[in-house]
Design a protein around this motif. Structure first.
Motif, PDB file in Angstrom:
ATOM      1  N   MET A  73      -7.746  -9.031   5.769  1.00  0.00           N
ATOM      2  CA  MET A  73      -6.553  -8.206   5.546  1.00  0.00           C
ATOM      3  C   MET A  73      -6.338  -7.946   4.057  1.00  0.00           C
ATOM      4  O   MET A  73      -6.070  -6.815   3.636  1.00  0.00           O
ATOM      5  CB  MET A  73      -5.315  -8.899   6.126  1.00  0.00           C
ATOM      6  CG  MET A  73      -5.227  -8.873   7.640  1.00  0.00           C
ATOM      7  SD  MET A  73      -3.917  -9.971   8.249  1.00  0.00           S
ATOM      8  CE  MET A  73      -2.465  -9.179   7.595  1.00  0.00           C
TER       9      MET A  73
ATOM     10  N   ARG B 168      -9.050  -5.606   2.735  1.00  0.00           N
ATOM     11  CA  ARG B 168      -8.838  -4.221   3.170  1.00  0.00           C
ATOM     12  C   ARG B 168      -7.688  -3.562   2.414  1.00  0.00           C
ATOM     13  O   ARG B 168      -7.732  -2.377   2.094  1.00  0.00           O
ATOM     14  CB  ARG B 168      -8.560  -4.177   4.678  1.00  0.00           C
ATOM     15  CG  ARG B 168      -9.809  -4.288   5.540  1.00  0.00           C
ATOM     16  CD  ARG B 168      -9.531  -3.780   6.957  1.00  0.00           C
ATOM     17  NE  ARG B 168      -8.394  -4.470   7.571  1.00  0.00           N
ATOM     18  CZ  ARG B 168      -8.499  -5.604   8.256  1.00  0.00           C
ATOM     19  NH1 ARG B 168      -9.685  -6.179   8.408  1.00  0.00           N
ATOM     20  NH2 ARG B 168      -7.430  -6.158   8.791  1.00  0.00           N
ATOM     21  N   SER B 169      -6.651  -4.352   2.134  1.00  0.00           N
ATOM     22  CA  SER B 169      -5.484  -3.792   1.447  1.00  0.00           C
ATOM     23  C   SER B 169      -5.819  -3.324   0.033  1.00  0.00           C
ATOM     24  O   SER B 169      -5.121  -2.486  -0.536  1.00  0.00           O
ATOM     25  CB  SER B 169      -4.361  -4.824   1.390  1.00  0.00           C
ATOM     26  OG  SER B 169      -4.671  -5.858   0.476  1.00  0.00           O
TER      27      SER B 169
ATOM     28  N   GLY C 272      -0.971  -3.348  -3.518  1.00  0.00           N
ATOM     29  CA  GLY C 272      -1.844  -3.313  -2.345  1.00  0.00           C
ATOM     30  C   GLY C 272      -1.420  -4.308  -1.283  1.00  0.00           C
ATOM     31  O   GLY C 272      -1.434  -4.015  -0.085  1.00  0.00           O
ATOM     32  N   LEU C 273      -0.992  -5.492  -1.709  1.00  0.00           N
ATOM     33  CA  LEU C 273      -0.589  -6.533  -0.762  1.00  0.00           C
ATOM     34  C   LEU C 273       0.689  -6.168  -0.007  1.00  0.00           C
ATOM     35  O   LEU C 273       0.905  -6.623   1.115  1.00  0.00           O
ATOM     36  CB  LEU C 273      -0.387  -7.863  -1.496  1.00  0.00           C
ATOM     37  CG  LEU C 273      -1.650  -8.553  -2.029  1.00  0.00           C
ATOM     38  CD1 LEU C 273      -1.286  -9.805  -2.805  1.00  0.00           C
ATOM     39  CD2 LEU C 273      -2.602  -8.900  -0.890  1.00  0.00           C
ATOM     40  N   LYS C 274       1.522  -5.351  -0.622  1.00  0.00           N
ATOM     41  CA  LYS C 274       2.777  -4.953   0.034  1.00  0.00           C
ATOM     42  C   LYS C 274       2.527  -4.183   1.327  1.00  0.00           C
ATOM     43  O   LYS C 274       3.373  -4.161   2.219  1.00  0.00           O
ATOM     44  CB  LYS C 274       3.616  -4.103  -0.918  1.00  0.00           C
ATOM     45  CG  LYS C 274       4.259  -4.902  -2.048  1.00  0.00           C
ATOM     46  CD  LYS C 274       5.038  -3.988  -2.986  1.00  0.00           C
ATOM     47  CE  LYS C 274       5.644  -4.787  -4.146  1.00  0.00           C
ATOM     48  NZ  LYS C 274       6.343  -3.899  -5.107  1.00  0.00           N
ATOM     49  N   THR C 275       1.362  -3.588   1.436  1.00  0.00           N
ATOM     50  CA  THR C 275       1.074  -2.744   2.604  1.00  0.00           C
ATOM     51  C   THR C 275       0.690  -3.546   3.847  1.00  0.00           C
ATOM     52  O   THR C 275       0.631  -2.994   4.944  1.00  0.00           O
ATOM     53  CB  THR C 275      -0.079  -1.769   2.274  1.00  0.00           C
ATOM     54  OG1 THR C 275      -1.271  -2.533   1.992  1.00  0.00           O
ATOM     55  CG2 THR C 275       0.261  -0.918   1.064  1.00  0.00           C
ATOM     56  N   ILE C 276       0.416  -4.849   3.699  1.00  0.00           N
ATOM     57  CA  ILE C 276      -0.042  -5.625   4.868  1.00  0.00           C
ATOM     58  C   ILE C 276       0.992  -6.645   5.350  1.00  0.00           C
ATOM     59  O   ILE C 276       0.745  -7.382   6.297  1.00  0.00           O
ATOM     60  CB  ILE C 276      -1.386  -6.335   4.577  1.00  0.00           C
ATOM     61  CG1 ILE C 276      -1.279  -7.221   3.321  1.00  0.00           C
ATOM     62  CG2 ILE C 276      -2.506  -5.322   4.425  1.00  0.00           C
ATOM     63  CD1 ILE C 276      -2.529  -8.036   3.057  1.00  0.00           C
TER      64      ILE C 276
END
Length: 300
Positions: A105, A108-109, A68-72
């Motif tokens: 952020m 949301r991720s 999930g963190l990779k997307t932000i």
């Protein structure tokens, strides 16, 4: 209270060479580990970055959080459990965003992977690169000032050779403990600096007890050599040294295993430091005193 019913007669000085070799090997292994890993693993305090603590209703899958963190695009991150399996600590390198924005952020991720009400942002902390660098410099200065103060005090209380011997022992303790941190991949933070200062104080106290007995015995030296005097002094203080170190280690071990994640690294530093500090007050500090005396005798 005595650990031994009568005075011991261990030949510590006869094992100096083995002790020195052992210490050199320990230090080289530690320094080698630091070199291979590209330096100590500095925490956010020193390296800068952002720390986010999340609490989940149920223990989450760390791999899912990482995805999930990779997307932000917050950069390289470190994710670990903190205390319980429901509490997650996330460290990221970036520190440009506002604190509230970072927390939002991250939350949301993870919304697509967890329910919104399952995630609570407990805290967000941020340290800029410049602040981290300043803290690192101040931490090093605090250790340096402590060492300078020790040199002045012991030179006044005893003699200069005792001060040098004590500093050699303290540097030995710090290097070994730093090496242990590198080998076990532990973060070096401000809390660990406090642990190092504690180790320095503890080790010094132990060393001064031995030094005081050496000085006392030297006043009634007789025909004994410096090596024999030191050996006798260490044996005379051995019971006190082992009792003090043993009881301290019991407390530190309890902290290490039961104190929780927050003080785990701190107690690890103390665990290594107290053990090595006891060893160095017996072997390492005395090595220099024997060397100093032999040089002094040779120049007479």
């Amino acid at each position: 209270m005595q650990l031994f019913k009568s005075e011991t007669h261990f030949n510590f000085m006869g094992r100096i060479k083995a002790a020195v070799i052992f210490s050199i090997v320990l230090i080289l292994i530690g320094l080698g580990s630091i070199a291979v890993s590209g330096g100590l693993k500095f925490g956010i305090d020193f390296a800068g970055g952002t720390l986010i603590q999340l609490q989940f209703k149920n223990p989450p899958d760390i791999k899912v959080i990482r995805d999930g963190l990779k997307t932000i695009g917050l950069g390289e991150s470190t994710i670990q459990e903190f205390g319980s399996k429901r509490d997650i600590l996330i460290r990221v390198q970036r520190s440009e965003e506002k604190l509230e924005a970072v927390g939002s952020m991250v939350r949301r991720s993870l919304m697509g992977k967890f329910n919104v009400d399952e995630i609570t942002v407990e805290r967000v902390e941020m340290v800029g690169p410049k602040v981290g660098r300043d803290l690192r410099e101040k931490a090093l200065l605090s250790i340096l000032y402590a060492i300078i103060g020790i040199v002045i005090y012991i030179s006044w209380r005893f003699e200069v050779q005792y001060a040098i011997a004590a500093i050699i022992a303290l540097i030995h303790d710090v290097l070994v403990t730093m090496g242990a941190f590198s080998i076990f991949d532990k973060e070096f933070t401000l809390v660990i600096v406090a642990a190092f200062l504690t180790i320095i104080g503890y080790s010094l106290n132990d060393t001064i007890v031995v030094f005081d007995r050496i000085r006392e015995n030297l006043r009634r030296k007789g025909k004994s050599s410096m090596s024999e005097m030191i050996n006798m002094s260490i044996n005379q203080t051995l019971s006190r040294t082992l009792l003090t170190s043993g009881t301290t280690l019991l407390v530190v071990i309890a902290l290490f295993f039961f104190g929780g994640e927050i003080i785990h690294d701190f107690s690890f530093a103390l665990l290594v430091g107290v053990f090595i500090g006891t060893y160095s007050s017996i072997f390492i500090a005395s090595v220099f005193l024997v060397y100093w005396d032999s040089r002094k005798t040779a120049h007479r």
